[in-house]
Write an enzyme that holds these catalytic residues in place. Sequence first.
Site, short mmCIF file in Angstrom:
data_model
loop_
_atom_site.label_atom_id
_atom_site.label_comp_id
_atom_site.label_asym_id
_atom_site.label_seq_id
_atom_site.Cartn_x
_atom_site.Cartn_y
_atom_site.Cartn_z
N ASP A 119 -10.66 2.23 -3.51
CA ASP A 119 -11.21 2.03 -2.17
C ASP A 119 -12.73 2.12 -2.21
OD1 ASP A 119 -8.95 1.48 -0.80
OD2 ASP A 119 -8.64 3.49 -0.01
N ASP B 295 0.83 -1.20 0.00
CA ASP B 295 0.00 0.00 0.00
C ASP B 295 0.87 1.26 0.00
OD1 ASP B 295 -2.32 1.49 0.09
OD2 ASP B 295 -3.15 0.48 1.85
C1 DGJ Z 1 -5.88 1.83 1.81
C2 DGJ Z 1 -6.25 0.62 1.00
O1 DGJ Z 1 -6.69 0.99 -0.27
C3 DGJ Z 1 -7.29 -0.18 1.77
O2 DGJ Z 1 -7.73 -1.27 1.01
C4 DGJ Z 1 -6.69 -0.62 3.06
O3 DGJ Z 1 -5.63 -1.51 2.83
C5 DGJ Z 1 -6.21 0.58 3.85
N1 DGJ Z 1 -5.34 1.42 3.08
C6 DGJ Z 1 -5.49 0.14 5.10
O4 DGJ Z 1 -4.94 1.17 5.79
#
Ligand code: DGJ
Length: 736
Positions: free
Chosen positions: A547, A477
């Site tokens: 997201d 991430d």
């Molecule tokens: C952002 C990601 O896109 C989410 O899927 C998740 O992993 C969160 N970060 C976790 O902090």
Amino acid sequence: MSAVKRIWFLVLLFSSLYTYTFAQEIRFDQQSRVFRIDGGNVTYAFGINDENALQPLYWGGRLGANDHVGPAHTNRGHASFDLPSGSTPQEFEGWGAGLFYQPALKITFPDGNRDLVLHYVSHHIDGDNLTIQLKDISRNVTVDLKYTIDPNTGVLGRSAVITNKTTTPLLIEQAAAASWSLPHATDYWLYYLTGRWAGETNVQHEPVRPGTRLIESRRGSTGHQNNPWFAIERGNSGDQDSGDVWFGALAWSGSWRITVEQDTMQNVRITGGYNPFDFGYKLAPNEQLETPVFYGGFSQHGIGGASRLLHQFEISKILPEGPKPRPRPVLYNSWEATEFNVTEQGQEELAEKAAKIGVERFVMDDGWFGQRKDDHAGLGDWYVNKEKFPNGLKPLIDKVHSLGMDFGLWVEPEMVNPNSDLYRKHPDWVLNFEGRPRTEGRNQLVLNLARQDVRDYVFGFLDKLLTENDIAFLKWDYNRNWSEPGWPAVAPDEQKKVYVKYVDNLYSILKELREKHPKVEIESCSGGGGRVDLGILRYTDEVWTSDNTDPFDRLTIQDGFTYAYTPGVMMAWVTESPAGPNHSPRSLDYRFLSSMQGSLGIGSNLNHWSDADFATAKHLIAEYKEIRETVQHGALYRLISPENGSEQSATESVSADHSQAAVFAFLHSSQFGYPYPRLFLHGLDRDAQYQLHWITEKPGGNLPESASGAYWMGHGVDLHLDGDFQATAFRLEKAR
Ligand code: DGJ
């Protein structure tokens, strides 16, 4: 066979082999001084003109083997306001000789000279690769232009290596990977992708007008806001599958820029590479800078054909496991179920439930390390949190394995929370300008990966994590963009190198990790789809698309995504309802069908599911496994686009051997009781018989149980969908 005949036979055999190898994809015609590159259904040609500059001549459908293009002649312009430098398109133009358009390369020499005129010196052809050396007319600066051609798709790769052969340092202020020139026409239409966090990959479509359309990221990484991809259609056919379309994608995960320019001579060129904003790369004597690769292709089958070519190219030439990547496993991810509140027991309970419905990979998301209770602390401290996992990760991993799944883990290696041991120890490791505030995003700062010590730390903890634990997958991430992008530890005139060195080190970490841990797969995530590009996809197997997991919003995001990227890398989870930014309730079927158009994952809190939900999920996951090779690696046809507030959307994926098709259809809401538009399928064998299998419950209406490819494509399919947020799906199987 007599001895003479045998010799004659061998002569013939060798001469045919020789002709075969000689009919290579890249040729140079000595007489006309024209280079010609052929691959797939594409020909690309350019020549050395009377000024010794490299001038584009042709890019489009494949020409006859004996057709000649060129030679190249300098265009003198039509007035004193249009100098030849600007009115003669070039393959890779230095800023000099009065160029008013986007240069590919701009340099300042230590004596203040900023004039750069690049002329042909030599070339070298090696199979599918061509290298051409250019040199400035007086200064010893060379540019090696690299061309590659994919023989199957005709996608070209272009990049440049700039070498300082002078005795003093010089400053590169602007460096593109390539400039693409289109045939002269005035009816071009541009497609590009825009977005924001939780709203990525919206398709923009507009005429190419005089002037410049700029798409870019100044953020240090690819960004949600624009994506480094473009496509340009001649005319505006309004049809997905007809028309001439040129397209390109830049393989770079740092700040980038693509300009689409129509100049005063109505020449259209697309130039892409490092973003020149705040750019400055000091090149010492004998030092080189190699730009990222800018890929470009052409299709005579519309924007749909362009996407299919690009998908095929990505699968065979970009993805780390290409040309035959393993199908993406159905995964479960804990994020939306638990957020930071991960515990050994909680994760094991979810894993048990996930295994029962056919999930193949269990991924624990954020929250397992350091003092991570929320997003205020812990990033940088990559040790297992003992309160949550008293015996480390092993018991959970063993449990996941015992349930027949492999184990994946979330990491965010490039970031640090100021509230962390790492930051307390190394406050100088982050991007910063000395004495200035350090702007936080999600309470975190960006580690300066351009630094060797930071690069080594990041590689070190990841290597340790993968060595000590049986981990099959990392979700990598990256949850903010850069601010104050300073690198105070190096000399002021070296600091801007951060834009290049950071990304180079990121790639080198990913590469080395993959080499050392070849079984580990990686997902590129950046708060959703903030780092999706052909650069990162060389080292990662999939990406987190957004997201935003609202299944209706996802139809638009996913539709746009597939303009540039293969659905095989597009992760799509089934999550809670109502949830997401719109808090809208959607049926589980609808949520599944939306996600099954990409690589399927489950992100729901399984503790909230009823028996009926588990039964539906089990059935649909089994159905997904029947079609996943087709969905992930087949040919995608966008039958109805969800864009512009469309009431419907539908896609069809066809397997490479045309033996299977998977069709998904969605209805936003019925109005006035109009019927669902008939779907005309594509890509089937006309004369073969195809059997119909419903993936979800059969909707009303009369569809044959079996019919020829000609029927499904020519007669088409009437689906009886009415109401709000309805969806259905079926597959066709070729009779054996
Ligand atoms: C952002 C990601 O896109 C989410 O899927 C998740 O992993 C969160 N970060 C976790 O902090």
